[in-house]
Design an enzyme around this catalytic site. Structure first.
Site, mmCIF file in Angstrom:
data_model
loop_
_atom_site.group_PDB
_atom_site.id
_atom_site.type_symbol
_atom_site.label_atom_id
_atom_site.label_comp_id
_atom_site.label_asym_id
_atom_site.label_seq_id
_atom_site.Cartn_x
_atom_site.Cartn_y
_atom_site.Cartn_z
ATOM 1 C CB CYS A 1 -0.922 -0.182 1.315
ATOM 2 S SG CYS A 1 0.025 0.125 2.792
ATOM 3 C CG ASN B 1 4.222 -1.596 5.313
ATOM 4 O OD1 ASN B 1 5.449 -1.887 5.704
ATOM 5 N ND2 ASN B 1 3.252 -2.628 5.206
ATOM 6 C CB CYS C 1 -4.015 1.523 7.070
ATOM 7 S SG CYS C 1 -3.649 3.065 8.092
ATOM 8 N NE ARG C 2 -4.450 1.421 1.717
ATOM 9 C CZ ARG C 2 -4.179 2.328 0.879
ATOM 10 N NH1 ARG C 2 -4.964 2.325 -0.255
ATOM 11 N NH2 ARG C 2 -3.246 3.207 0.677
ATOM 12 C CB SER C 3 0.344 -3.395 2.678
ATOM 13 O OG SER C 3 1.090 -2.574 3.393
ATOM 14 C CG ASP D 1 -5.298 6.003 2.335
ATOM 15 O OD1 ASP D 1 -5.331 5.711 3.645
ATOM 16 O OD2 ASP D 1 -4.646 6.804 1.836
HETATM 17 P P1 4NP Z 1 -1.707 2.756 4.086
HETATM 18 O O1 4NP Z 1 -2.598 4.219 4.905
HETATM 19 O O2 4NP Z 1 -1.214 3.141 2.678
HETATM 20 O O3 4NP Z 1 -2.796 1.818 4.010
HETATM 21 O O4 4NP Z 1 -0.657 2.473 5.129
HETATM 22 C C1 4NP Z 1 -1.812 5.388 4.856
HETATM 23 C C2 4NP Z 1 -0.985 5.753 5.740
HETATM 24 C C3 4NP Z 1 -0.222 6.758 5.922
HETATM 25 C C4 4NP Z 1 -0.662 7.977 5.001
HETATM 26 C C5 4NP Z 1 -1.580 7.498 3.829
HETATM 27 C C6 4NP Z 1 -2.028 6.176 3.649
HETATM 28 N N1 4NP Z 1 0.187 9.117 5.090
HETATM 29 O O5 4NP Z 1 -0.314 9.951 4.458
HETATM 30 O O6 4NP Z 1 0.796 9.242 6.193
#
Ligand code: 4NP
Length: 157
Positions: A9, A12, A14-16, A125
């Site tokens: 993702c 790294n 939340c989703r992955s 997201d």
């Molecule tokens: P992820 O979510 O890609 O599912 O881990 C996010 C985590 C952090 C951010 C964006 C999406 N960020 O902007 O810091």
């Protein structure tokens, strides 16, 4: 059969990591033991950090322990260390394709292509949204994990 799968993702956190923890637990429960599973982000902002507290809490409520995971960024070596690199959304898939070395062995795709039934193409997201977003991530990731496990069993385990 031994299969190496990397979930990707943006951050790294939340989703992955959710995909890594859910898939690992469900694959083990299904008796698929020869699988190497990892996750990474296309961005490096959160390297070394545990998953987002909301992600850890939502996953724990469904029986998945993500607390030991630590964020890392995708690197060029990953394209030869994994057979499948599965992105959570189109933006991260495009980013992966842009850094994929010419001699890469990995097959790239969207994780939700493995989900069965009427699901979207992307895992949304949840980072800037409310609690429901984290439930949606879990719902989609559970569905795609089960579909991927069925697909892997189909090619022999
Ligand atoms: P992820 O979510 O890609 O599912 O881990 C996010 C985590 C952090 C951010 C964006 C999406 N960020 O902007 O810091």
């Amino acid at each position: 059969m031994s299969v190496r799968i990397l979930f990707v993702c943006l951050g790294n956190i939340c989703r992955s990591p959710t995909a890594e923890g859910v898939f690992r637990q469900r694959a083990a429960a299904a008796g698929l033991s020869l699988v190497k599973i990892d996750s990474a982000g296309t961005a490096g902002w959160h390297v070394g950090k545990a998953p987002d507290a909301r992600t850890v809490k939502a996953a724990a409520r469904r029986g998945y322990d993500l607390s030991m995971l630590r964020a890392r960024q995708v690197g060029v070596d990953d394209f030869n260390a994994f057979d499948f690199i599965l992105a959570m959304d189109e933006q991260n898939l495009a980013e992966l394709r842009s850094i994929q070395p010419a001699q890469s062995v990995a097959e790239l795709g969207l994780f939700l292509e493995y989900a069965e039934g009427p699901v979207p193409r992307e895992v949304p997201d949840p980072y800037y949204g409310g609690d429901q977003g984290f439930q949606t991530v879990l719902d989609l990731v559970e569905s795609a994990s089960d579909g991927l496990i069925r697909r892997l069993r189909g090619v022999g385990s």
